[in-house]
Every structure is written in structure tokens, then in C-alpha cells.
Scaffold this motif. Structure first.
Motif, PDB file in Angstrom:
ATOM      1  N   VAL A  74     -41.638 -62.602 -18.869  1.00  0.00           N
ATOM      2  CA  VAL A  74     -42.419 -62.531 -20.098  1.00  0.00           C
ATOM      3  C   VAL A  74     -42.920 -61.117 -20.359  1.00  0.00           C
ATOM      4  CG1 VAL A  74     -44.538 -63.279 -21.237  1.00  0.00           C
ATOM      5  CG2 VAL A  74     -43.081 -64.954 -20.099  1.00  0.00           C
ATOM      6  N   LYS A  75     -43.457 -60.466 -19.357  1.00  0.00           N
ATOM      7  CA  LYS A  75     -44.032 -59.138 -19.539  1.00  0.00           C
ATOM      8  C   LYS A  75     -42.969 -58.071 -19.766  1.00  0.00           C
ATOM      9  CE  LYS A  75     -48.308 -59.989 -16.972  1.00  0.00           C
ATOM     10  NZ  LYS A  75     -49.171 -59.551 -15.849  1.00  0.00           N
ATOM     11  N   GLN A  76     -41.724 -58.396 -19.462  1.00  0.00           N
ATOM     12  CA  GLN A  76     -40.629 -57.441 -19.656  1.00  0.00           C
ATOM     13  C   GLN A  76     -39.975 -57.560 -21.028  1.00  0.00           C
ATOM     14  OE1 GLN A  76     -38.188 -58.671 -16.346  1.00  0.00           O
ATOM     15  NE2 GLN A  76     -38.914 -56.985 -15.047  1.00  0.00           N
ATOM     16  N   LYS A  77     -40.255 -58.642 -21.718  1.00  0.00           N
ATOM     17  CA  LYS A  77     -39.600 -58.851 -23.005  1.00  0.00           C
ATOM     18  C   LYS A  77     -40.099 -57.842 -24.033  1.00  0.00           C
ATOM     19  CE  LYS A  77     -38.173 -63.607 -22.429  1.00  0.00           C
ATOM     20  NZ  LYS A  77     -38.134 -64.975 -22.972  1.00  0.00           N
ATOM     21  N   PRO A  78     -39.236 -57.487 -24.967  1.00  0.00           N
ATOM     22  CA  PRO A  78     -39.602 -56.462 -25.951  1.00  0.00           C
ATOM     23  C   PRO A  78     -40.892 -56.804 -26.691  1.00  0.00           C
ATOM     24  CG  PRO A  78     -37.261 -56.947 -26.091  1.00  0.00           C
ATOM     25  CD  PRO A  78     -37.844 -57.960 -25.164  1.00  0.00           C
ATOM     26  N   HIS A  79     -41.647 -55.762 -26.968  1.00  0.00           N
ATOM     27  CA  HIS A  79     -42.904 -55.896 -27.702  1.00  0.00           C
ATOM     28  C   HIS A  79     -42.589 -55.876 -29.204  1.00  0.00           C
ATOM     29  CE1 HIS A  79     -46.928 -53.840 -28.950  1.00  0.00           C
ATOM     30  NE2 HIS A  79     -46.911 -55.109 -29.262  1.00  0.00           N
ATOM     31  N   VAL A  80     -43.002 -56.916 -29.901  1.00  0.00           N
ATOM     32  CA  VAL A  80     -42.617 -57.105 -31.307  1.00  0.00           C
ATOM     33  C   VAL A  80     -43.848 -57.107 -32.203  1.00  0.00           C
ATOM     34  CG1 VAL A  80     -41.473 -58.637 -32.960  1.00  0.00           C
ATOM     35  CG2 VAL A  80     -40.609 -58.472 -30.614  1.00  0.00           C
ATOM     36  N   ILE A  81     -43.766 -56.358 -33.285  1.00  0.00           N
ATOM     37  CA  ILE A  81     -44.742 -56.501 -34.376  1.00  0.00           C
ATOM     38  C   ILE A  81     -44.176 -57.508 -35.366  1.00  0.00           C
ATOM     39  CG2 ILE A  81     -45.789 -55.389 -36.380  1.00  0.00           C
ATOM     40  CD1 ILE A  81     -47.162 -54.419 -34.011  1.00  0.00           C
ATOM     41  N   LEU A  82     -44.887 -58.603 -35.573  1.00  0.00           N
ATOM     42  CA  LEU A  82     -44.494 -59.597 -36.564  1.00  0.00           C
ATOM     43  C   LEU A  82     -45.308 -59.340 -37.827  1.00  0.00           C
ATOM     44  CD1 LEU A  82     -43.049 -62.120 -37.509  1.00  0.00           C
ATOM     45  CD2 LEU A  82     -44.755 -63.502 -36.324  1.00  0.00           C
ATOM     46  N   ALA A  83     -44.663 -58.795 -38.845  1.00  0.00           N
ATOM     47  CA  ALA A  83     -45.337 -58.391 -40.077  1.00  0.00           C
ATOM     48  C   ALA A  83     -45.111 -59.436 -41.159  1.00  0.00           C
ATOM     49  CB  ALA A  83     -44.828 -57.029 -40.540  1.00  0.00           C
ATOM     50  N   ILE A  84     -46.183 -60.068 -41.602  1.00  0.00           N
ATOM     51  CA  ILE A  84     -46.108 -61.154 -42.579  1.00  0.00           C
ATOM     52  C   ILE A  84     -46.666 -60.661 -43.911  1.00  0.00           C
ATOM     53  CG2 ILE A  84     -46.860 -63.507 -43.103  1.00  0.00           C
ATOM     54  CD1 ILE A  84     -47.306 -63.837 -40.053  1.00  0.00           C
ATOM     55  N   PHE A  85     -45.886 -60.879 -44.970  1.00  0.00           N
ATOM     56  CA  PHE A  85     -46.294 -60.427 -46.295  1.00  0.00           C
ATOM     57  C   PHE A  85     -46.323 -61.611 -47.258  1.00  0.00           C
ATOM     58  CE2 PHE A  85     -44.509 -56.829 -44.092  1.00  0.00           C
ATOM     59  CZ  PHE A  85     -45.443 -55.830 -44.342  1.00  0.00           C
ATOM     60  N   VAL A  86     -47.519 -61.913 -47.741  1.00  0.00           N
ATOM     61  CA  VAL A  86     -47.715 -62.979 -48.719  1.00  0.00           C
ATOM     62  C   VAL A  86     -48.110 -62.295 -50.022  1.00  0.00           C
ATOM     63  CG1 VAL A  86     -48.911 -65.131 -49.242  1.00  0.00           C
ATOM     64  CG2 VAL A  86     -48.499 -64.484 -46.859  1.00  0.00           C
ATOM     65  N   GLU A  87     -47.115 -62.022 -50.858  1.00  0.00           N
ATOM     66  CA  GLU A  87     -47.331 -61.165 -52.013  1.00  0.00           C
ATOM     67  C   GLU A  87     -47.506 -61.922 -53.320  1.00  0.00           C
ATOM     68  OE1 GLU A  87     -47.897 -58.057 -51.456  1.00  0.00           O
ATOM     69  OE2 GLU A  87     -47.373 -58.267 -49.337  1.00  0.00           O
ATOM     70  N   ARG A  88     -47.080 -63.185 -53.381  1.00  0.00           N
ATOM     71  CA  ARG A  88     -47.219 -63.951 -54.613  1.00  0.00           C
ATOM     72  C   ARG A  88     -47.263 -65.429 -54.270  1.00  0.00           C
ATOM     73  NH1 ARG A  88     -41.314 -63.669 -57.645  1.00  0.00           N
ATOM     74  NH2 ARG A  88     -40.004 -64.043 -55.832  1.00  0.00           N
ATOM     75  N   PRO A  89     -47.723 -66.266 -55.202  1.00  0.00           N
ATOM     76  CA  PRO A  89     -47.777 -67.707 -54.908  1.00  0.00           C
ATOM     77  C   PRO A  89     -46.420 -68.241 -54.474  1.00  0.00           C
ATOM     78  CG  PRO A  89     -48.998 -67.215 -56.914  1.00  0.00           C
ATOM     79  CD  PRO A  89     -48.283 -65.947 -56.538  1.00  0.00           C
ATOM     80  N   THR A  90     -46.415 -68.891 -53.336  1.00  0.00           N
ATOM     81  CA  THR A  90     -45.180 -69.377 -52.731  1.00  0.00           C
ATOM     82  C   THR A  90     -45.369 -70.828 -52.309  1.00  0.00           C
ATOM     83  OG1 THR A  90     -44.823 -67.156 -51.831  1.00  0.00           O
ATOM     84  CG2 THR A  90     -43.441 -68.924 -50.971  1.00  0.00           C
ATOM     85  N   PRO A  91     -44.510 -71.729 -52.766  1.00  0.00           N
ATOM     86  CA  PRO A  91     -44.666 -73.125 -52.348  1.00  0.00           C
ATOM     87  C   PRO A  91     -44.395 -73.287 -50.863  1.00  0.00           C
ATOM     88  CG  PRO A  91     -42.648 -72.818 -53.623  1.00  0.00           C
ATOM     89  CD  PRO A  91     -43.402 -71.538 -53.711  1.00  0.00           C
ATOM     90  N   PHE A  92     -45.093 -74.261 -50.279  1.00  0.00           N
ATOM     91  CA  PHE A  92     -44.904 -74.660 -48.888  1.00  0.00           C
ATOM     92  C   PHE A  92     -45.242 -73.540 -47.895  1.00  0.00           C
ATOM     93  CE2 PHE A  92     -42.037 -77.198 -51.519  1.00  0.00           C
ATOM     94  CZ  PHE A  92     -42.543 -78.471 -51.248  1.00  0.00           C
ATOM     95  N   LEU A  93     -46.307 -72.803 -48.204  1.00  0.00           N
ATOM     96  CA  LEU A  93     -46.734 -71.748 -47.289  1.00  0.00           C
ATOM     97  C   LEU A  93     -47.268 -72.336 -45.986  1.00  0.00           C
ATOM     98  CD1 LEU A  93     -47.081 -68.644 -47.066  1.00  0.00           C
ATOM     99  CD2 LEU A  93     -49.478 -68.996 -47.724  1.00  0.00           C
ATOM    100  N   ILE A  94     -47.873 -73.508 -46.045  1.00  0.00           N
ATOM    101  CA  ILE A  94     -48.361 -74.147 -44.814  1.00  0.00           C
ATOM    102  C   ILE A  94     -47.198 -74.390 -43.853  1.00  0.00           C
ATOM    103  CG2 ILE A  94     -49.391 -76.262 -43.882  1.00  0.00           C
ATOM    104  CD1 ILE A  94     -51.086 -76.399 -46.411  1.00  0.00           C
ATOM    105  N   GLU A  95     -46.073 -74.883 -44.380  1.00  0.00           N
ATOM    106  CA  GLU A  95     -44.896 -75.097 -43.537  1.00  0.00           C
ATOM    107  C   GLU A  95     -44.333 -73.769 -43.026  1.00  0.00           C
ATOM    108  OE1 GLU A  95     -45.578 -78.809 -45.632  1.00  0.00           O
ATOM    109  OE2 GLU A  95     -45.559 -76.732 -46.282  1.00  0.00           O
ATOM    110  N   PHE A  96     -44.438 -72.718 -43.833  1.00  0.00           N
ATOM    111  CA  PHE A  96     -44.014 -71.385 -43.385  1.00  0.00           C
ATOM    112  C   PHE A  96     -44.775 -70.992 -42.129  1.00  0.00           C
ATOM    113  CE2 PHE A  96     -45.244 -66.891 -43.372  1.00  0.00           C
ATOM    114  CZ  PHE A  96     -44.011 -66.258 -43.312  1.00  0.00           C
ATOM    115  N   PHE A  97     -46.072 -71.164 -42.145  1.00  0.00           N
ATOM    116  CA  PHE A  97     -46.880 -70.808 -40.973  1.00  0.00           C
ATOM    117  C   PHE A  97     -46.587 -71.727 -39.789  1.00  0.00           C
ATOM    118  CE2 PHE A  97     -50.013 -68.772 -44.036  1.00  0.00           C
ATOM    119  CZ  PHE A  97     -49.742 -67.480 -43.616  1.00  0.00           C
TER     120      PHE A  97
END
Length: 773
Positions: free
Chosen positions: A294-317
Motif C-alpha cells: 500500500v505505501k509503495q503504490k503511486p501517490h495520486v491527486i484525485l481532482a473533482i470538478f463540479v462545474e454545472r448542474p449534473t444529474p445523479f451526482l450522488i451516484e457519482f460520489f
């Protein structure tokens, strides 16, 4: 004496014969032992770009010996993308030729490295070169560059490209050396003009036997000639065929404005992709994370952009949380640019942010523009020295938990997972660009979208979801940005990458998920996703269709029958039930339960209920679609032999035409479209009924004005209300223990005289449809 003389002459003749034979044999052996000229490719490359790696791979595939010149040196030839230059290449070649100019058995080929792909081995290249009977052969193109005024000085040609291109040429080493040392050249001068002046000098042209490859026998320049070539396949290889001249060129050069075309062709050439073997290049240079702790796996930035009304955002999360990657190796970077979703984003972060290594949240009230927020996301990655940056828009519904791992293991600098709007051709990539830099369909776009061709594809535009290798953010020369003139952020990002020669890839090797369609998302309702049934049907089903509904349609499934010819089956989720109730209560205009009903054509209701019709809340067309998609299949299984007779004039749009129109709209206009469903089953009465002890607690015995009726329980007996249910009088059979989200289905006329049983406490809600009145 005569005998001895006879023998002596025979001996002399034998000696002469043997001597002649020996000399002939020696000459034959010597001739045979004389080596054919060898091929050495020289190419200038000052850095290992994506194009250079592709070039070197093609050389390895065909066993071509390449010597790279100038690697890691400072490039002093100017920006040849924008203006003439490149003299530095000639001077680098001039220096390299000092060790080869005396080798008579050596053929030198000089090519550009960033935009060239080989399509054959040295034997075939040399064979074609010798047929030209030239000492030096330059590639040809249809444009006189960089000095158009020299066009008329060129020798006329009956057929083929007329003008010299310096991106590919070959010849005997001594002749090449004489040419490049014939006159001095500054690094910033133009290399093609240098060679052009030599070719246009008739004396020099004859002296060195310089010719042009007019018909692309060896060299194919693509600029202005993309329409001349077509991609073809054999059982073992992929190659180009020049339809204008009937030739099969061996080296392709994406000169000038043809680099995107070369990138597309490069997905196949040099045995990268072959129909019978699919993607051969996809498994090259990959990595595996299986053995990483686990500690050796690549370090990732997960960048989430919610820019406009999008249906089913709860399911996205929800699906984001299911990504099978250690959250302690992930940092969250979130930007909310939509007032509509502020609460959803706040709730997600407050509930789950502790699971991640760190969280950076750009809130709506901070006022960041989208381009600024996206640039800050990249900066965050450089601050923490991340290994990967995974940008994800709220439209990207990742249903494959292994998405992030699969992308990392593919080991590309910029890689996107293929995401498509279900049953559409709209995806998160473009296969080609128009002349003004916008969408154009590539010849393989549909096959890639439909996954008829699987691979990792070099494309000119990606959006919504992509992984960036951290090394790209550590190089100031390659550092991407979301600003380019007045272009939208995603267009600017891709334009900047293209200008830097950085390849963007899309992978359809796996099913990763899909795109949500937010183009026509109407946020004027209380439960807006409820109205997305045919715009985002896949996600609508995920939220609103009962998890066991599909079992009902299986041949071996026995549908429950609590009373004779009364069938009972799961169809919708508790969420659907609550959202429909919320929508009706928000509307609030329940009928008064009297016989006078202005909503009906005749203004009179024989057996009135307190209800709200679907058309009052704008849900009529969606509900008819629901009946067609989810009720009709069950009805056809239950009531065997009952089908809907349909005449052409009764159907505004059939299902096939509906699919076609959706795809056509997505491809051509990408605009909002409206579809009216008049395909059966038909139902003129679709309504939600409310029973309360103090309003209308029950319903007197009656027949329904329908061929069959569905009755969906929207809340729970014994919890939300007491009493209630339906009694079928002819059979003296009652259904009282109703199941949330389950539908009763029974004949309407004649046989199933029934009544609504009294509700003694609370409020009971049911959804009723009189189908095929």
C-alpha cells in the motif's frame, strides 16, 4: 612417340581448363562475397518526446538500425512549427557524416524523428531505392516551402508531387556528405531551403544524381496528401496504400499540419493494431501494481470538478468511493462551481474526507473560475510531488472500480478511459479535428466508441476524465495549462498539449463507465433526477428500478399471484417511491374527491379519488416511457397472447427511430432534443392517489376503465399507515400486506371488480395507471 605427344597436349588442355575454372570460381566467390550496401538511419532528436518513442518503436519492429543525433543537446534551429528554420539539423548531420563519408557500402537515410513512422524493413527500403537509379533520393510534397517563389524553377513532372521535402531523404554516404558540406549554413536558417537550392541547381542535381520520390515509392509526406492514402491490413501487419499513384510507401512523415492525421494512422502502423490480433502495442511498456504494498503504490491527486448542474451526482460520489485504490495514497482536490450542488459537495466531504490523505476544497463562494481552479489542481500536484493527477468531472460516471489502477498500469503520460453516453455516439474524446480545431469524426471513431476495435488510441482531444503522469508536471517545458486564448478550459488544455507534441490517449480496453448527459437537465423540480428517465436511463435505472426487477423477466421466474389473475412483482426502489411522493406533495393540488373533475374530458369522474395526475406535474411522457420500458415486458410475460396492435399512423416514433434521432442529435447538433413517445402501451389515466382517514379513507367497489391496471405501493403498511389494501370482490381475496415498490397488475374490466380498503391511520400513497383503456 606419337602417344606421348598426344598425352602431352591433353595434359596442357586439361591444365588450361582447370586454370580457367579456378579463375572463374574465384571471381564468382569474390562477387558473391561482396556485400550489398547496408542501411543506416540517422535522425536528429534533442529530447525523448512521445513522437520520438513512436519513431523508435517502429524502427525496432522492422529491425532498422537508427543512430540518434543531438540527444540532450540544446536545440538551436528555431520553432519550425511556426516559421522556417531547422538548419541546426543539417549541421548536426554534417558532423555525424565525418565518420561515414568514405564507406562505399553504406546507404544513409536521414529522417525527422518526432513525426515519422517506418512501415517496412531495410531490405525492402533498399530494394526500392536501387530501383530509382539515384544516388540521393529526397521525399516529395505538394507545397513549395519555405519559398513559394521558387515553384516555377522546379522541373516539371507528369505525375506525382513536384516539390522537395527535407523530412526524409537517403543516398550513398559519400554523396550525402558532399551535399551537407557543400556550403555553410546557420543553425537558424531553413534546412529545406538549403536542400531545395541544391536540387534546383541543374549541375549539382546531375553531379550527385539527386531525384525526388514523386510517387511516394518510399517516402509518404502527409501534408496536403492525407486524402491520397488509405490504411490497409494484412494478416500480420498494417500499412499505407497511396491510391493516387498505386504505391505502398515505406516511411510516412506527418509534416506540417498533418501531425494529427499521422497520430491517427500511427495507432495502426508498425504492427500497432491488426484486426486479427487487436492491439499489439498496448501491452508494451506497461507496469503492474499487483506486487506493490500500500505505501509503495503511486501517490495520486484525485481532482473533482463540479462545474454545472449534473444529474445523479450522488451516484457519482458513491462510485468514486468504490474505486479500488488505497485512499491513504490519494489526496482530494475539489472545486464546486455550481450553486445547485453546493450542499451535495459539502455533504460528501464532511462525511468522507477523513478517508483520504488530505483534502483541498475550493468552495463556490471563493469565486474561482473553472480554468483557474483546474490550473490550481495541477499546482497542487506539483506541491505534493504526486505521481499521478486524475482529473474527473461530475459527468464521468466510473462504474469500474479498477479504473484508476488500469490507467496507471498502462503507463502513458496522458490517458483517458473511454466514457460514452449510453446508446449514443457522444464520448469523451474526438478522433479528428476540423480545420478550425473543433470536432470532426475520424474513420474509426464509431468502431472505437462501440469497442469493435479495442486498444489505446492516440487522439487530439479528451475531456471529463483523464490521468496525467506526474513527470509531465515536473518539466517546465511540457507543463500543461488550461489557458489558450479564448478557448474553453478543456479545449485550451488539449491545444496546449498538441502544440507541445504531447500525445493524449484514450483506452477502450475495458469497460470503465459512461457519461451523464446534463445538457437538458431541468432543475425546476423538487426531485429533478426523476425526470431523467430517457435522457439518462442507465443512471435512472440504477437509482429508481428495483434491484430484483430483472429477475422477473427471466423465463424461470414465477411471478407472485396473491389473488386469481392478480400478479405482484418488484419494479421500483424505495427512493423512487419517496421522490414521487415528494414531487406530488410539492405540487400539492390534490383533487377534492368529488365526481366533478375539470381535468377530465367530460368533467365527470364516476369513481373519484383524491389524486394528482402525472400530466399536472409534467411527468406524463416520462411515465408513458416507464410503462413501455418496464411494465410492458412483464405484461407480455404474464398475460400470454395479449399484444398491442399497432398501426403506422398510431406511432409518432418507433424505438429504432428514437435511437437514430438521439445519436443524430448527439453527433450533428449536440443540442437538446425532445422526443414524444406514443408507442404503446397507452394510458390516459396515470395518477397518484392519497388515502387518509380524514380525507378519503377508502374507495367503493368499481371496475377500472382499462385492459389492465397497475397499482404500485409507494409507502409501507404498518409503518407509514395502518389498514388499507385492495379487495377483489369476485374472488373475496384481499392484498393488504403491500410491498414497497412492488406493483399489482390485474385485468381492469369485467372480471376484477375491486375496492380500496379503509386506511385507519396515517397516509397511504399508491401509483395507478389504467393501461389500454
Amino acid at each position: 612417340m606419337a602417344v606421348y605427344q598426344y598425352l602431352g597436349w591433353r595434359s596442357i588442355l586439361l591444365k588450361i581448363f582447370l586454370t580457367s575454372f579456378a579463375i572463374s570460381w574465384i571471381l564468382t566467390i569474390a562477387e558473391a562475397s561482396k556485400e550489398e550496401p547496408k542501411l543506416l538511419v540517422l535522425a536528429v532528436a534533442t529530447e525523448e518526446t512521445d513522437g520520438f518513442k513512436r519513431f523508435m518503436r517502429s524502427a525496432r519492429v522492422y529491425g532498422i538500425n537508427v543512430e540518434v543525433l543531438g540527444m540532450n543537446e540544446e536545440w538551436r534551429g528555431g520553432d519550425v512549427r511556426l516559421y522556417s528554420g531547422g538548419g541546426h539539423k543539417v549541421n548536426i548531420l554534417k558532423e555525424a557524416m565525418k565518420k561515414y563519408w568514405e564507406k562505399d557500402d553504406l546507404i544513409i537515410m536521414f529522417v525527422d524523428s518526432y513525426d515519422v513512422v517506418f512501415m517496412a524493413g531495410p531490405e525492402e527500403i533498399l530494394k526500392k531505392f536501387h530501383k530509382t537509379k539515384s544516388k540521393v533520393l529526397f521525399s516529395a510534397e505538394g507545397f513549395c516551402w519555405p519559398d513559394a517563389s521558387l515553384a516555377e524553377s522546379y522541373p516539371k513532372v507528369e505525375k506525382g508531387k513536384r516539390f522537395l521535402n527535407s523530412g526524409g531523404f537517403m543516398g550513398y554516404a559519400s554523396y550525402i556528405y558532399e551535399i551537407v558540406t557543400s556550403s555553410p549554413l546557420k543553425d537558424e536558417d531553413d534546412d529545406q531551403l538549403f536542400y531545395t537550392k541544391i536540387y534546383l541547381d541543374e549541375d549539382l542535381r546531375k553531379k550527385w544524381t539527386v531525384k525526388l520520390d514523386h510517387k511516394a515509392e518510399i517516402f509518404q509526406n502527409l501534408n496536403g496528401a492525407v486524402g491520397d492514402v488509405e490504411l490497409r491490413f494484412s494478416d500480420t501487419d498494417s500499412y499505407l496504400y497511396n491510391t493516387a499513384y498505386g504505391t505502398s510507401p515505406l516511411v510516412v512523415h506527418g509534416n506540417g499540419a498533418s501531425k494529427i492525421a499521422l497520430n491517427s494512422l500511427g495507432n495502426y502502423l508498425a504492427k500497432s493494431w491488426i484486426p486479427k490480433k487487436d492491439c499489439l502495442a498496448c501491452s508494451e511498456d506497461t507496469i503492474t501494481l499487483e506486487s506493490f504494498k500500500v505505501k509503495q503504490k503511486p501517490h495520486v491527486i484525485l481532482a473533482i470538478f463540479v462545474e454545472r448542474p449534473t444529474p445523479f451526482l450522488i451516484e457519482f460520489f458513491e462510485r468514486l468511493l468504490l474505486l479500488d485504490y488505497p485512499k491513504e495514497r490519494m489526496d482530494l482536490f475539489v472545486h464546486c462551481g455550481s450553486e445547485y450542488h453546493k450542499g451535495d459537495v459539502d455533504t460528501f466531504l464532511s462525511t468522507h474526507q477523513h478517508k483520504y490523505n488530505s483534502v483541498t476544497y475550493l468552495k463556490l463562494e471563493q469565486g474561482y473560475k473553472e480554468w483557474h481552479a483546474r490550473n490550481l489542481g495541477l499546482e497542487e500536484c506539483t506541491k505534493v510531488n504526486c505521481d499521478y493527477y486524475f482529473a474527473l468531472d461530475s459527468h464521468a460516471m466510473l462504474t469500474n472500480p479498477d479504473t484508476l489502477r488500469l490507467l496507471i498500469e498502462q503507463n502513458r503520460r496522458v490517458l483517458a478511459p473511454l466514457l460514452v453516453r449510453p446508446n449514443r455516439l457522444w464520448s469523451n474524446f474526438w478522433g479528428a479535428l476540423s480545420t478550425d480545431g473543433f470536432y470532426a469524426r475520424s474513420v474509426d471513431y464509431v468502431d472505437i466508441v462501440k469497442r469493435k476495435r479495442k486498444g489505446v488510441w492516440n487522439v487530439p482531444y479528451i475531456n471529463h476524465a483523464y490521468l496525467i503522469h506526474g513527470s509531465l508536471l515536473k518539466d517546465p517545458e511540457d507543463y500543461p495549462t488550461y489557458i489558450h486564448g479564448l478557448l474553453d478550459p478543456d479545449m485550451a488544455f488539449c491545444k496546449n498539449l498538441r502544440d507541445k507534441g504531447i500525445f493524449m490517449y484514450i483506452s477502450n480496453l475495458h469497460e470503465f463507465g459512461h457519461l451523464v448527459n446534463s445538457d437538458s437537465f431541468d432543475t425546476s423540480h423538487v426531485r429533478n433526477e426523476l425526470f431523467e428517465i430517457y435522457t439518462n436511463q442507465v443512471d435512472w435505472e440504477y437509482r429508481y428500478i428495483h434491484e430484483n426487477y430483472s429477475k422477473v423477466l427471466q423465463p424461470e421466474y414465477q411471478v407472485d399471484m396473491p389473488c386469481p389473475d392478480v400478479y405482484w412483482f418488484p419494479v421500483v426502489t424505495p427512493t423512487f417511491c419517496q421522490h414521487l411522493i415528494d414531487e406530488m406533495e410539492n405540487f400539492g393540488q390534490w383533487s377534492d374527491g368529488s365526481n366533478q373533475d375539470p381535468r377530465l374530458a367530460g368533467g365527470y369522474e364516476n369513481v373519484p379519488t383524491r389524486d394528482i395526475h402525472m400530466n399536472q406535474v409534467g411527468f406524463e411522457q416520462q411515465w408513458l416511457y416507464f410503462l413501455r420500458e418496464y411494465i410492458r415486458p412483464v405484461q407480455e410475460k404474464i398475460f400470454i397472447g395479449y399484444t398491442h396492435d399497432v398501426h403506422h399512423d398510431q406511432i409518432e416514433l418507433g424505438s429504432k427511430w428514437i435511437t437514430f434521432i438521439k445519436e443524430y442529435a448527439a453527433e450533428l447538433s449536440r443540442s437538446v432534443y425532445t422526443i414524444k413517445y406514443e408507442d404503446p402501451p397507452k394510458a390516459l389515466m396515470n395518477f397518484v392517489v392519497r388515502y387518509r382517514p380524514d380525507e378519503q379513507p377508502s374507495l367503493r367497489p368499481h371496475h377500472d376503465s382499462s385492459t389492465y391496471t397497475i397499482n404500485i405501493a409507494l409507502n409501507r403498511p404498518g409503518i407509514d399507515y395502518e389498514g388499507g389494501g385492495c379487495r377483489f370482490i369476485r374472488y373475496n381475496c384481499s392484498v393488504t400486506d403491500l410491498r414497497l415498490g412492488w406493483s399489482l397488475m390485474h385485468p381492469g374490466r369485467l372480471t376484477h371488480y375491486h375496492e380500496g380498503l379503509r386506511v385507519t391511520n396515517g397516509t397511504r400513497y399508491i401509483m395507478i395507471s389504467f393501461v389500454d383503456p
